[in-house]
Scaffold this active site. Sequence first.
Site, PDB file in Angstrom:
ATOM      1  N   CYS A 150       0.835  -1.207   0.000  1.00  0.00           N
ATOM      2  CA  CYS A 150       0.000   0.000   0.000  1.00  0.00           C
ATOM      3  C   CYS A 150       0.868   1.256   0.000  1.00  0.00           C
ATOM      4  O   CYS A 150       0.480   2.298  -0.535  1.00  0.00           O
ATOM      5  CB  CYS A 150      -0.957   0.010   1.178  1.00  0.00           C
ATOM      6  SG  CYS A 150      -0.145  -0.158   2.788  1.00  0.00           S
ATOM      7  N   HIS A 444      -1.691   1.108   7.626  1.00  0.00           N
ATOM      8  CA  HIS A 444      -2.133   1.012   6.226  1.00  0.00           C
ATOM      9  C   HIS A 444      -2.123   2.405   5.599  1.00  0.00           C
ATOM     10  O   HIS A 444      -2.533   3.384   6.227  1.00  0.00           O
ATOM     11  CB  HIS A 444      -3.546   0.416   6.178  1.00  0.00           C
ATOM     12  CG  HIS A 444      -4.094   0.288   4.784  1.00  0.00           C
ATOM     13  ND1 HIS A 444      -3.490  -0.491   3.817  1.00  0.00           N
ATOM     14  CD2 HIS A 444      -5.187   0.855   4.200  1.00  0.00           C
ATOM     15  CE1 HIS A 444      -4.194  -0.401   2.696  1.00  0.00           C
ATOM     16  NE2 HIS A 444      -5.218   0.406   2.905  1.00  0.00           N
TER      17      HIS A 444
END
EC number: 3.4.19.12
Length: 477
Positions: A150, A444
Site C-alpha cells: 500500500c 495502512h
Amino acid sequence: VYLSLFQAKSCICHMCGAHLNRLHSCLYCVFFGCFTKKHIHEHAKTKRHNLAIDLLYGGIYCFMCQDYIYDKDMEQIAKEEQRKAWKLQAFTPTVVSHYQCTMTGIGEKYSTWEPTKRELELLRHNPKRRKITTNCTIGLRGLINLGNTCFMNCIVQALTHTPLLRDFFLSDRHKCEMQSPSSCLVCEMSTLFQEFYSGHRSPHIPYRLLHLVWTHARHLAGYEQQDAHEFLIAALDVLHRHCKGDDNGKKANNPNHCNCIIDQIFTGGLQSDVTCQVCHGVSTTIDPFWDISLDLPGSSTPFWPLSPGSDGSVVNGESHVSGTTTLTDCLRRFTRPEHLGSSAKIKCSGCHSYQESTKQLTMKKLPIVACFHLKRFEHSAKLRRKITTYVSFPLELDMTPFMASSKESRMNGQYQQPTDSLNNDNKYSLFAVVNHQGTLESGHYTSFIRQHKDQWFKCDDAIITKASIKDVLDSEG
C-alpha cells in the site's frame, strides 16, 4: 515495398549489410541504406539523390529539407501495401514480430488506428473539440496490493495524477537510453500511465513496477511494511538516474543542474544562511531538495509556540481552530533562525576562528510540485512511535513568506505582503494527500487525489471512492 521488406533478403544496407537500423530505399536508383548509421545520407550526398523511402512506414525523407515530407497519394499506397504486409503475418510471424519489435520497440500489437465509418460520421456531426466532463473517470484506476505494498500504491496514485508528469508520459516524450529497456523504471512508468489512461476500470497489477523498485532500491525489497515517504524519494532517485537529459544538462535552471523531467518538476533549492554571532558574517549554501520534512508538535524535538493566527482566524487559506497546528506553523518553524550553540561552533571565514552562530533555512527556488513530509514516525534511542498530532493544511498555499527573497526584503525594511494573488508565482494548489492509519508496527496507507477542480477521490489499493473536500482536509496527512 512492404511485401519485399518481409520477403526479400536483398533488402539490406548496401554499405554495412544490416537489414535493420531504419532501412531506407533510394527513389532514384536501386540502393538500400540504413538511416541510423547515416549510410543513406552518404549515398544522397555523393549521388545527389535527395529522396528516399522508409521501408517500415512508407514515409518519404527529403535530404534537402532534412525531414519527412507527406504526399497523399504516397500515403495511400503505403497504407495499401501495409495491409498486404499484415496479411503475411500468418506465413512469416517470426520475421514480422522480430523486425517490428527491433525497429519500433513497441511490438506488433500496436497498429495504426483507422477510424471506422461510424466514427467518421460522428466526427462530421460533432466537429468541436469536447471538453472532459467533471464526472469523467478516465485516469482513475485501482492498484492491487501485492503484499504490504500500500505504501507504493498511494505514491503511484499521486505521481500518475501529477499534471506535468502525466503530460510528459502521455505525449511519449521518454526516449530510453538504457542498454536494457526492460530494466528502466521510466519505461515502466510510461507503461503505467498508458494503463491508467487507457479507459480500463479493472484494478491494475503493478508487479513489474514492484520488481524494478526491488531491483534498483534494494533497501525496499521484501514483503515487510515500508514507509511511503522513503518510497517516494527512492522512486524519484531511480527515475532521475534512468532519465536521460540532453547535453545542456549542466545549464538546466534548477539546483540539481539536470534537465530530466523529474528535476524539472520536483527539484527546488534550499538556502542555508549561517551567521556568525561575533562579526555577523553570513555564509550561504544552496542545496537541491525533492521534499521538505517538517517536525510536528508532540515530537521530542522542541516545537515553538503556535502562530498568532491560531485563535480562530484564517491564515494562508487555513482555518485555525484554537490550539490547532497548521502547515504554515510547521513551515514557520522550519524557516526560523536556530541558534547552533557552543557545542556546534563553526569556523567563521571573517573571524578565522570557531564561533557560535545561527542557522536559517529559506527557499531559494521553489519546485513546480512541492512535496511536504510530516515527520509522524519518530525513531530515537528512547522512542519509537507515531505522532498523531492533527495538522491543518489548505487547498491553496502561498510560499512567499518562506522565500529567501522575502527574508532579504524584510532585512532591508522593504518587505510587503503581496496583495495581488493572481500574479503570485509562489502559490500552490493541493492535488494529492497521502495518509497513514494505524501504528508504527501495523498500519495502512491510503491517498486522496484530485481528478478535476474540486473533484476528489480516495484511493485504497484496488478500491476508489468519491471523496469530499472536507474528507481531504480533515484527514491526518
